[in-house]
Design an enzyme around this catalytic site. Structure first.
Site, mmCIF file in Angstrom:
data_model
loop_
_atom_site.group_PDB
_atom_site.id
_atom_site.type_symbol
_atom_site.label_atom_id
_atom_site.label_comp_id
_atom_site.label_asym_id
_atom_site.label_seq_id
_atom_site.Cartn_x
_atom_site.Cartn_y
_atom_site.Cartn_z
ATOM 1 N N LYS A 130 -5.983 -7.428 32.580
ATOM 2 C CA LYS A 130 -6.106 -6.237 31.301
ATOM 3 C C LYS A 130 -5.461 -6.282 31.940
ATOM 4 O O LYS A 130 -4.857 -5.219 33.155
ATOM 5 C CB LYS A 130 -6.838 -5.754 31.187
ATOM 6 C CG LYS A 130 -7.252 -4.899 29.991
ATOM 7 C CD LYS A 130 -7.988 -5.713 28.714
ATOM 8 C CE LYS A 130 -7.424 -5.393 27.494
ATOM 9 N NZ LYS A 130 -7.907 -6.039 26.318
ATOM 10 N N ASP A 170 -3.012 -6.037 22.671
ATOM 11 C CA ASP A 170 -4.469 -5.222 22.621
ATOM 12 C C ASP A 170 -4.072 -3.438 22.026
ATOM 13 O O ASP A 170 -2.893 -3.772 21.278
ATOM 14 C CB ASP A 170 -5.577 -4.672 23.773
ATOM 15 C CG ASP A 170 -6.307 -4.202 23.780
ATOM 16 O OD1 ASP A 170 -7.550 -4.780 23.573
ATOM 17 O OD2 ASP A 170 -6.680 -2.654 24.516
#
Ligand code: NDP
Length: 450
Positions: A130, A170
Site C-alpha cells: 500500500k 484508493d
C-alpha cells in the site's frame, strides 16, 4: 521475539505497540488478526515455531520520500510519499495508493497488512502493499494534481514494476491520478507495461475495474444474505461515502431491487427517503467525478435532508454498506444500527467499523462481512487487469463480471469454511483472517527464513 518464546496475544501486542508506537490503526488491524488466529495457531503450532506471526507484521520494505511540486501560483510545496511493501510470499506486492491529508505511516501499514490477507483470499497470486501521500487533491487544479503525480512517480518508479510491485487507486486516487502516474512511469522507464492497475480502457485498463469494489461488496453481501434466505430486493440500504466504491455500490443495489437512502462525504450525509435512483446516481457521478463538488449539493438539488458533520448510521436501514473510510462506525452507531433492525453490514471501505462496533455485530450475530473479504473485488479485478496486460488482450465486460462474481463466491466459501462455529453461526472475521493467513503462511514456510 525469539523463535521459541510463543508469546501470548497480550505479550505479542505489547511488543508490537512498543516497536510501532503512535500507529493505532496498525495496532487495531493486527490485534483483530491475532485474536482470530489464536486458537488456529494453537492447533497448528508449525506456524508459531516458524515465527510466521512475528514476520507477517513486519513490512518487507518501507519507502518514505520527499515529493516536491510547484503550485499554480509558482510556489514550492512539499509532501511526503510512502510505499509499504508488506509481503511478497505469494506474488508481487499489490495494493492501492491513497492521497489524503490524514495519510501517515501507521495508516498505510494497517492498509498494507490488511491487503496481504485480502489478496490471498482472492485466490490470485498477489502479495500485499500500500502507498500514498499526505497530499490533498481536493481544491487543486488538474495541472497541480498532474505535477504532484509526476513528482511522486519520479521517485516511486525505481521501486515498482510489473513483476515487483503494482500499485492501484484508493482514496483520492482515481482514473485521473492513475493516468498522470502511468504517463510519468512510461516516460521514465521507457516501457509500456502493466505497472499500475485501474488504468483507462484505451491504455491497458480492464472493463469492470472501476465498478469492481462496489459490485464485489454487493455480491459478497448477497452471498451472506442467501444463507438466511434473504436478498436485496425491497431492502432499505445505508451507504456512506460518495466516491468510487460508494457510487458502484449504489448502482448494483439499484439493479438488485434495493433502495439506497444515504450517501456521505467528509462534510456530512444526505438522506433521500425516495431512494437514489439511476438518474440521481448519474448526478452524483457528475458531482463527484467531474465537478468535484460536495454531497450537500445533492440535497440542495433534490430538496432533501442533509446532516452536516454526521454519518448516516443513526438512520434506519436493513443493510449497511460503509464505503468511505476507516473507523467510521463506532460502538453507539453499531448498537443503533442493530436495534433499528439492520440484518447485514458489509464493508466496502477498509476497517470502517471500530473494534467495539465489530464486537456488537458479532455478539448480535448479524451478517457481518469484514472489508478484507467483502471489498476484495477491487484488487481481484486488478489481478485480472494484470493477466490481460500480460496476455496483451482484453476480456469482455461479461467475462470480467463473471470472474468477479465467482471470486466473491469463492471468498464467501473460504470465510464459511474457516469461520463456521459449532452453533452454525459464521464469524466472517475469523473466516477471512484464517483463510487469508493459511496460504501466505504456507508459502512463507516453504520459502524458509525470508
Ligand atoms: P474515493 O476517494 O473515491 O472516495 C472516498 C469517499 O469517502 C469520499 O466520499 C470521501 O469524502 C469519503 N471520505 C474519505 N475520507 C473520509 C473521512 N476521513 N471521513 C469521512 N468521509 C471520508 O475513495 P474510494 O471510494 O476508492 O475508497 C473508499 C474506501 O474503500 C476506502 O476505505 C478505501 O480504502 C476502500 N477501498 C477502495 C478500493 C478501490 O478499488 N477504490 C478497493 C478496496 C477498498 P470527501 O470527498 O469529502 O473526502
Amino acid at each position: 521475539m525469539s523463535r521459541t518464546s510463543y508469546p501470548d496475544t497480550n505479550a505479542f501486542m505489547a511488543e508490537l505497540k512498543a516497536k510501532n508506537p503512535s500507529e493505532p490503526e496498525f495496532h487495531q488491524a493486527v490485534h483483530e488478526v491475532v485474536m482470530s488466529l489464536d486458537h488456529f495457531l494453537n492447533e497448528n503450532p508449525k506456524y508459531r515455531y516458524a515465527g510466521i506471526l512475528e514476520r507477517i507484521v513486519e513490512p518487507e520494505r518501507m519507502i518514505i520520500f520527499r515529493v516536491p511540486w510547484i503550485n499554480d501560483k509558482g510556489e514550492m510545496r512539499v509532501n511526503r510519499g510512502f510505499r509499504i511493501e508488506m509481503n511478497s510470499a505469494i506474488g508481487p506486492y499489490k495494493g492501492g495508493l491513497r492521497f489524503h491529508p490524514t495519510v501517515n505511516l501507521g495508516i498505510l501499514k494497517f492498509l498494507a497488512f490488511e491487503q496481504v490477507f485480502k489478496n490471498s483470499l482472492t485466490t490470485l497470486p498477489m502479495g500485499g502493499g500500500k502507498g500514498g501521500s499526505d497530499f490533498d487533491p481536493k481544491g487543486k487544479s488538474d495541472n497541480e494534481v498532474m505535477r504532484f503525480c509526476q513528482s511522486y512517480m519520479t521517485e516511486l518508479y525505481r521501486h515498482i514494476g510489473p513483476n515487483t510491485d503494482i500499485p492501484a487507486g484508493d482514496i483520492g486516487v482515481g482514473g485521473r491520478e492513475i493516468g498522470y502516474l502511468y504517463g510519468q512511469y512510461k516516460r521514465i522507464a521507457n516501457e509500456f507495461t502493466g505497472v499500475l492497475t485501474g488504468k483507462g480502457l484505451i491504455y491497458g485498463g480492464s472493463l469492470i475495474r472501476p465498478e469492481a469494489t462496489g459490485y464485489g461488496n454487493v455480491y459478497f453481501a448477497q452471498e451472506m444474505l442467501k444463507t438466511k434466505g434473504e436478498s436485496f430486493k425491497g431492502k432499505t440500504v445505508l451507504v456512506s461515502g460518495s466516491g468510487n466504491v460508494a457510487q458502484y455500490t449504489v448502482e448494483k443495489v439499484i439493479e438488485l431491487g434495493g433502495k439506497v437512502v444515504t450517501l456521505s462525504d467528509s462534510s456530512g450525509y444526505i438522506y433521500d427517503q425516495e431512494g437514489i435512483d439511476a438518474e440521481k446516481l448519474k448526478y452524483v457521478m457528475y458531482l463527484k467525478n467531474t465537478k468535484r463538488g460536495r454531497i450537500k449539493e445533492y440535497a440542495d438539488k433534490y430538496g432533501i435532508k442533509y446532516v452536516e458533520n454526521e454519518r448516516p448510521w443513526l438512520e434506519k436501514g436493513d443493510i449497511a454498506l460503509p464505503s468511505a473510510t476507516q473507523n467510521e462506525i463506532n460502538e453507539i452507531e453499531a448498537i443503533t444500527l442493530v436495534s433499528n433492525g439492520c440484518i447485514c453490514v458489509s464493508e466496502g471501505a477498509n476497517m470502517p467499523s471500530t473494534h467495539e462496533a465489530v464486537q456488537i455485530f458479532l455478539d448480535k450475530a448479524i451478517l457481518f462481512g469484514p472489508g478484507k473479504a467483502a471489498n476484495a473485488g477491487g484488487v481481484a479485478v486488478s489481478g485480472l487487469e494484470m493477466t490481460q496486460n500480460s496476455m496483451r488482450l482484453s476480456w469482455t465486460r461479461q467475462e470480467v463480471d463473471n470472474r468477479l462474481q465467482n471470486i466473491m463466491k469463492s471468498i464467501h466459501e473460504t470465510c464459511t469454511k474457516y469461520g463456521k462455529k459449532e452453533s452454525g453461526f459464521v464469524n466472517y472475521v475469523d473466516g477471512a483472517n484464517i483463510g487469508g493467513f493459511v496460504k501466505v503462511a504456507d508459502a512463507m514456510l516453504a520459502q524458509g527464513a525470508v
